[in-house]
Design an enzyme around this catalytic site. Structure first.
Site, short mmCIF file in Angstrom:
data_model
loop_
_atom_site.label_atom_id
_atom_site.label_comp_id
_atom_site.label_asym_id
_atom_site.label_seq_id
_atom_site.Cartn_x
_atom_site.Cartn_y
_atom_site.Cartn_z
N ASP A 123 0.85 -1.19 0.00
CA ASP A 123 0.00 0.00 0.00
C ASP A 123 0.88 1.24 0.00
O ASP A 123 2.01 1.22 0.50
CB ASP A 123 -0.91 0.01 1.24
CG ASP A 123 -1.99 -1.06 1.18
OD1 ASP A 123 -2.44 -1.41 0.07
OD2 ASP A 123 -2.41 -1.53 2.25
N ASP A 137 -7.21 -0.97 -4.78
CA ASP A 137 -8.35 -0.60 -3.94
C ASP A 137 -9.19 0.48 -4.60
O ASP A 137 -10.43 0.44 -4.56
CB ASP A 137 -7.86 -0.09 -2.58
CG ASP A 137 -7.00 -1.09 -1.83
OD1 ASP A 137 -7.17 -2.31 -2.05
OD2 ASP A 137 -6.14 -0.66 -1.04
#
Length: 179
Positions: A123, A137
């Protein structure tokens, strides 16, 4: 049949583009960002910071990464099956984003450290102090919006069932002949 093949091609092309962009940005993040430093993009609202997520959204289930991987494989298979039945271009694009995002994060779970099947998702998009995510995402969210729009468009095109003649009684009452 031809339209179905075209819609499936849209799903596959969008998914492939999402996967390539997702994996490319994760590689870039791994090579340029640090876990202990945030680069602000929009004040404190959005920044870049490297993070590794062993769990699902908001790091839920971080002690059960292998379970999340198994669920991810199953859900991705179901999504691909559903995508083959996309009814219009809007839903095909939506499924493409969702399948691409799911596969992008699944690649991390399967092939990233610490080991096969229990890899941590890379991330790098820091949303204030709320959470850190990635472009897979974002693609999941975009795909959901496309599917909602596709559903709304479909529901607007359907005629009102109350305005249709009753299929059980195809002859109007005033034309019925009584002996």
């Amino acid at each position: 049949m031809r339209d179905r093949v075209r819609r499936l091609a849209v799903v596959l092309i969008v998914a492939a583009i999402v996967i390539l962009i997702d994996q490319g940005t994760k590689t870039l993040a791994l090579n340029t960002l640090r876990q202990d430093a945030r680069i602000p993009l929009i004040g404190d609202w959005l920044g870049l910071q490297l993070a590794f997520n062993p769990g699902a959204i908001f790091s839920l289930g971080e002690g059960s990464t292998w379970v999340i991987t198994v669920i991810g494989v199953a859900v991705t298979a179901v999504l691909i099956g559903a995508a083959t039945r996309a009814r219009d271009v809007w839903s095909a694009v939506g499924f493409g984003f969702i399948v691409g995002g799911a596969i992008g994060n699944l690649i991390d779970r399967l092939f990233s450290p610490p080991a096969f099947g229990i890899g941590h998702v890379t991330d790098f998009l820091a949303y204030g102090n709320l959470f850190i995510g990635n472009l897979a995402d974002v693609a999941l969210g975009i795909g959901a919006v496309f599917l909602i729009v596709a559903g709304l468009r479909t529901s607007r095109r359907r005629p009102d069932p109350a305005s249709r003649p009753d299929p059980v009684d195809p002859v109007p009452a005033e034309e019925t002949v009584h002996p």
